[in-house]
Design a protein around this motif. Structure first.
Motif, mmCIF file in Angstrom:
data_model
loop_
_atom_site.group_PDB
_atom_site.id
_atom_site.type_symbol
_atom_site.label_atom_id
_atom_site.label_comp_id
_atom_site.label_asym_id
_atom_site.label_seq_id
_atom_site.Cartn_x
_atom_site.Cartn_y
_atom_site.Cartn_z
ATOM 1 N N ASP A 6 70.493 2.469 -52.658
ATOM 2 C CA ASP A 6 70.600 2.456 -54.118
ATOM 3 C C ASP A 6 71.273 1.149 -54.539
ATOM 4 O OD1 ASP A 6 71.065 2.861 -56.788
ATOM 5 O OD2 ASP A 6 72.257 4.679 -56.548
ATOM 6 N N ILE A 7 70.539 0.267 -55.197
ATOM 7 C CA ILE A 7 71.119 -1.031 -55.551
ATOM 8 C C ILE A 7 72.185 -0.911 -56.632
ATOM 9 C CG2 ILE A 7 69.049 -2.310 -54.900
ATOM 10 C CD1 ILE A 7 68.528 -2.732 -57.910
ATOM 11 N N THR A 8 72.269 0.235 -57.310
ATOM 12 C CA THR A 8 73.319 0.382 -58.325
ATOM 13 C C THR A 8 74.675 0.695 -57.693
ATOM 14 O OG1 THR A 8 72.984 2.762 -58.690
ATOM 15 C CG2 THR A 8 71.588 1.246 -59.948
ATOM 16 N N ASP A 9 74.680 0.957 -56.390
ATOM 17 C CA ASP A 9 75.930 1.181 -55.658
ATOM 18 C C ASP A 9 76.447 -0.160 -55.134
ATOM 19 O OD1 ASP A 9 77.783 3.190 -54.155
ATOM 20 O OD2 ASP A 9 77.073 1.827 -52.590
ATOM 21 N N ARG A 10 77.749 -0.374 -55.172
ATOM 22 C CA ARG A 10 78.325 -1.656 -54.762
ATOM 23 C C ARG A 10 77.902 -2.063 -53.356
ATOM 24 N NH1 ARG A 10 82.811 -3.793 -57.363
ATOM 25 N NH2 ARG A 10 82.492 -5.507 -55.884
ATOM 26 N N ARG A 11 77.764 -1.090 -52.469
ATOM 27 C CA ARG A 11 77.343 -1.372 -51.091
ATOM 28 C C ARG A 11 75.917 -0.873 -50.839
ATOM 29 N NH1 ARG A 11 81.543 -3.149 -47.843
ATOM 30 N NH2 ARG A 11 80.710 -2.263 -45.903
ATOM 31 N N ALA A 14 63.620 -3.330 -59.857
ATOM 32 C CA ALA A 14 63.943 -3.372 -61.288
ATOM 33 C C ALA A 14 63.280 -2.202 -61.988
ATOM 34 C CB ALA A 14 63.471 -4.678 -61.921
ATOM 35 N N VAL A 15 63.824 -1.833 -63.139
ATOM 36 C CA VAL A 15 63.150 -0.893 -64.036
ATOM 37 C C VAL A 15 62.334 -1.729 -65.004
ATOM 38 C CG1 VAL A 15 63.433 0.862 -65.816
ATOM 39 C CG2 VAL A 15 64.959 0.846 -63.854
ATOM 40 N N TYR A 16 61.016 -1.620 -64.951
ATOM 41 C CA TYR A 16 60.152 -2.473 -65.762
ATOM 42 C C TYR A 16 59.600 -1.770 -67.000
ATOM 43 C CZ TYR A 16 56.370 0.067 -63.469
ATOM 44 O OH TYR A 16 55.540 1.066 -63.024
ATOM 45 N N ALA A 21 68.627 0.562 -67.846
ATOM 46 C CA ALA A 21 68.212 -0.818 -67.587
ATOM 47 C C ALA A 21 69.396 -1.676 -67.179
ATOM 48 C CB ALA A 21 67.534 -1.403 -68.825
ATOM 49 N N GLN A 22 70.533 -1.472 -67.847
ATOM 50 C CA GLN A 22 71.735 -2.238 -67.531
ATOM 51 C C GLN A 22 72.202 -1.932 -66.102
ATOM 52 O OE1 GLN A 22 73.006 -4.325 -69.917
ATOM 53 N NE2 GLN A 22 74.668 -5.109 -68.650
ATOM 54 N N LYS A 23 72.163 -0.670 -65.751
ATOM 55 C CA LYS A 23 72.662 -0.254 -64.442
ATOM 56 C C LYS A 23 71.794 -0.797 -63.313
ATOM 57 C CE LYS A 23 74.553 3.872 -62.193
ATOM 58 N NZ LYS A 23 75.922 3.352 -62.202
ATOM 59 N N VAL A 24 70.481 -0.699 -63.471
ATOM 60 C CA VAL A 24 69.570 -1.116 -62.403
ATOM 61 C C VAL A 24 69.338 -2.623 -62.427
ATOM 62 C CG1 VAL A 24 67.247 -0.878 -61.458
ATOM 63 C CG2 VAL A 24 68.437 1.133 -62.364
ATOM 64 N N ASN A 25 68.914 -3.140 -63.576
ATOM 65 C CA ASN A 25 68.491 -4.536 -63.644
ATOM 66 C C ASN A 25 69.642 -5.524 -63.566
ATOM 67 O OD1 ASN A 25 65.997 -3.417 -63.932
ATOM 68 N ND2 ASN A 25 65.702 -4.004 -66.062
ATOM 69 N N HIS A 46 67.571 -16.476 -50.857
ATOM 70 C CA HIS A 46 67.478 -15.311 -51.738
ATOM 71 C C HIS A 46 66.276 -15.544 -52.633
ATOM 72 C CE1 HIS A 46 69.205 -13.036 -55.466
ATOM 73 N NE2 HIS A 46 68.310 -12.308 -54.829
ATOM 74 N N ASN A 47 65.240 -14.742 -52.484
ATOM 75 C CA ASN A 47 64.035 -14.825 -53.313
ATOM 76 C C ASN A 47 64.157 -13.780 -54.415
ATOM 77 O OD1 ASN A 47 62.254 -16.724 -51.593
ATOM 78 N ND2 ASN A 47 62.949 -15.181 -50.129
ATOM 79 N N TYR A 48 64.471 -14.235 -55.620
ATOM 80 C CA TYR A 48 64.737 -13.310 -56.720
ATOM 81 C C TYR A 48 63.555 -13.258 -57.676
ATOM 82 C CZ TYR A 48 66.547 -11.344 -61.007
ATOM 83 O OH TYR A 48 66.701 -10.557 -62.134
ATOM 84 N N VAL A 49 63.066 -12.052 -57.933
ATOM 85 C CA VAL A 49 61.933 -11.866 -58.840
ATOM 86 C C VAL A 49 62.466 -11.512 -60.222
ATOM 87 C CG1 VAL A 49 59.818 -10.593 -59.324
ATOM 88 C CG2 VAL A 49 60.424 -11.161 -56.959
ATOM 89 N N SER A 50 62.299 -12.422 -61.160
ATOM 90 C CA SER A 50 62.711 -12.239 -62.550
ATOM 91 C C SER A 50 61.485 -11.816 -63.362
ATOM 92 C CB SER A 50 63.335 -13.543 -63.067
ATOM 93 O OG SER A 50 63.789 -13.406 -64.388
ATOM 94 N N THR A 51 61.306 -12.364 -64.524
ATOM 95 C CA THR A 51 60.126 -12.094 -65.350
ATOM 96 C C THR A 51 59.838 -13.307 -66.219
ATOM 97 O OG1 THR A 51 59.186 -10.702 -67.109
ATOM 98 C CG2 THR A 51 61.569 -10.989 -67.103
ATOM 99 N N ALA A 52 58.583 -13.467 -66.588
ATOM 100 C CA ALA A 52 58.206 -14.574 -67.464
ATOM 101 C C ALA A 52 58.746 -14.395 -68.877
ATOM 102 C CB ALA A 52 56.680 -14.706 -67.509
ATOM 103 N N TYR A 53 59.376 -13.246 -69.169
ATOM 104 C CA TYR A 53 59.783 -12.932 -70.539
ATOM 105 C C TYR A 53 61.301 -12.981 -70.738
ATOM 106 C CZ TYR A 53 54.939 -11.656 -70.506
ATOM 107 O OH TYR A 53 53.587 -11.708 -70.369
ATOM 108 N N VAL A 54 61.997 -13.760 -69.901
ATOM 109 C CA VAL A 54 63.457 -13.857 -70.040
ATOM 110 C C VAL A 54 63.887 -14.657 -71.266
ATOM 111 C CG1 VAL A 54 64.051 -13.541 -67.626
ATOM 112 C CG2 VAL A 54 63.466 -15.825 -68.461
#
Length: 264
Positions: A39-44, A67-69, A78-82, A102-110
């Motif tokens: 679970d990425i929302t957990d610190r570890r 991410a939650v899309y 959204a805040q918790k996950v993204n 680190h390959n980070y997938v963002s979005t074209a709509y930032v």
């Protein structure tokens, strides 16, 4: 994942998945793939202490796609996950002893409601956003950018992602596929097919294999570190043109009329 393994016969891949997806992930994993419910929302990251320490000692590359899309997602989720989830991944990356990328997938709509040219170094300009998905992905990318002096990172910004360009296979029948549902309802009921609103907005859509290939290319190129890549159609057609094209291919006829945006 298959491409990563095919590219390097000695590679080992660890996949962090939601607990509810663990069984399906294990069935699809194959050799040299370790499936870890987390679970990425957990610190570890929802991992045991042993797994967390082992991964920080062994990991050389991180692909962060979680991410939650959903464009209608509530802000709290959204805040918790993204955002918080991205922060936890960044912290994991900082702890990795052998990390190369680190390959980070963002979005074209930032960029939200901003128009014209928006440079990476001026992303924060007090802009508004159309929904919580855009605003939280913006916050997450800002967080990732702030870590780039300590974590070697490449950022990827895909547009709207649809199915495979060869097979059409997709894991999610939503978003632009709702156009097909609208066309299908008209076909079933014998109605003329309608378009909605002015339909003039650019509709930037890319197939999932294009995004995967872009990620793989960047992950193998040292020049990609510190760079941002837009995985988009440089010449998108309008949403109206997409709807007309789908209508011709799916129903073998063009839309017959347009319903104004206000009644819709």
């Amino acid at each position: 994942m298959r491409a990563l393994l095919d590219d390097d016969p000695s590679a080992q891949v660890a996949c962090l998945v939601e607990a509810r997806m663990e069984q399906a992930a294990r069935e699809a994993a194959g050799d040299r793939v370790e499936v870890l419910p987390g679970d990425i929302t957990d610190r570890r990251l929802g991992l045991s202490d042993d797994d967390y320490e082992r991964l920080t000692a062994e990991t050389t590359a991180v692909f962060h796609l979680a991410a939650v899309y959903n464009l209608a997602v509530p802000l709290e989720i959204a805040q918790k996950v993204n955002v918080e989830g991205t922060g936890n991944i960044v912290e994991f990356c900082r702890r990795c002893e052998k990390l190369q990328r680190h390959n980070y997938v963002s979005t074209a709509y930032v960029a939200g409601t901003r128009k014209n040219v928006v440079y990476e170094h001026e992303l924060i300009m007090g802009q508004w956003f159309k929904n919580h998905y855009e605003s939280t992905k913006f916050q997450a990318e800002v967080w990732v950018r702030e870590s780039m002096d300590k974590v070697p990172t490449a950022i990827y910004r895909p547009a709207i992602v649809v199915g495979d360009s060869d097979s059409g296979q997709t894991q999610k029948f939503d978003g632009p596929y709702f156009m097909l549902r609208a066309i299908g309802v008209s076909m079933q009921r014998g109605w003329p097919i309608a378009k909605y609103g002015r339909s003039a907005a650019p509709f930037n859509v890319v197939p999932v294999d294009f995004v995967v290939n872009g990620l793989l290319a960047g992950s193998k190129d040292d020049k990609a570190i510190g760079e941002t890549f837009h995985l988009v159609d440089p010449e998108p057609i309008s949403s109206g043109e997409v709807f007309t094209l789908l209508s011709q291919l799916y129903a073998n006829r063009k839309p017959a009329y347009t319903v104004p945006a206000r009644p819709v």
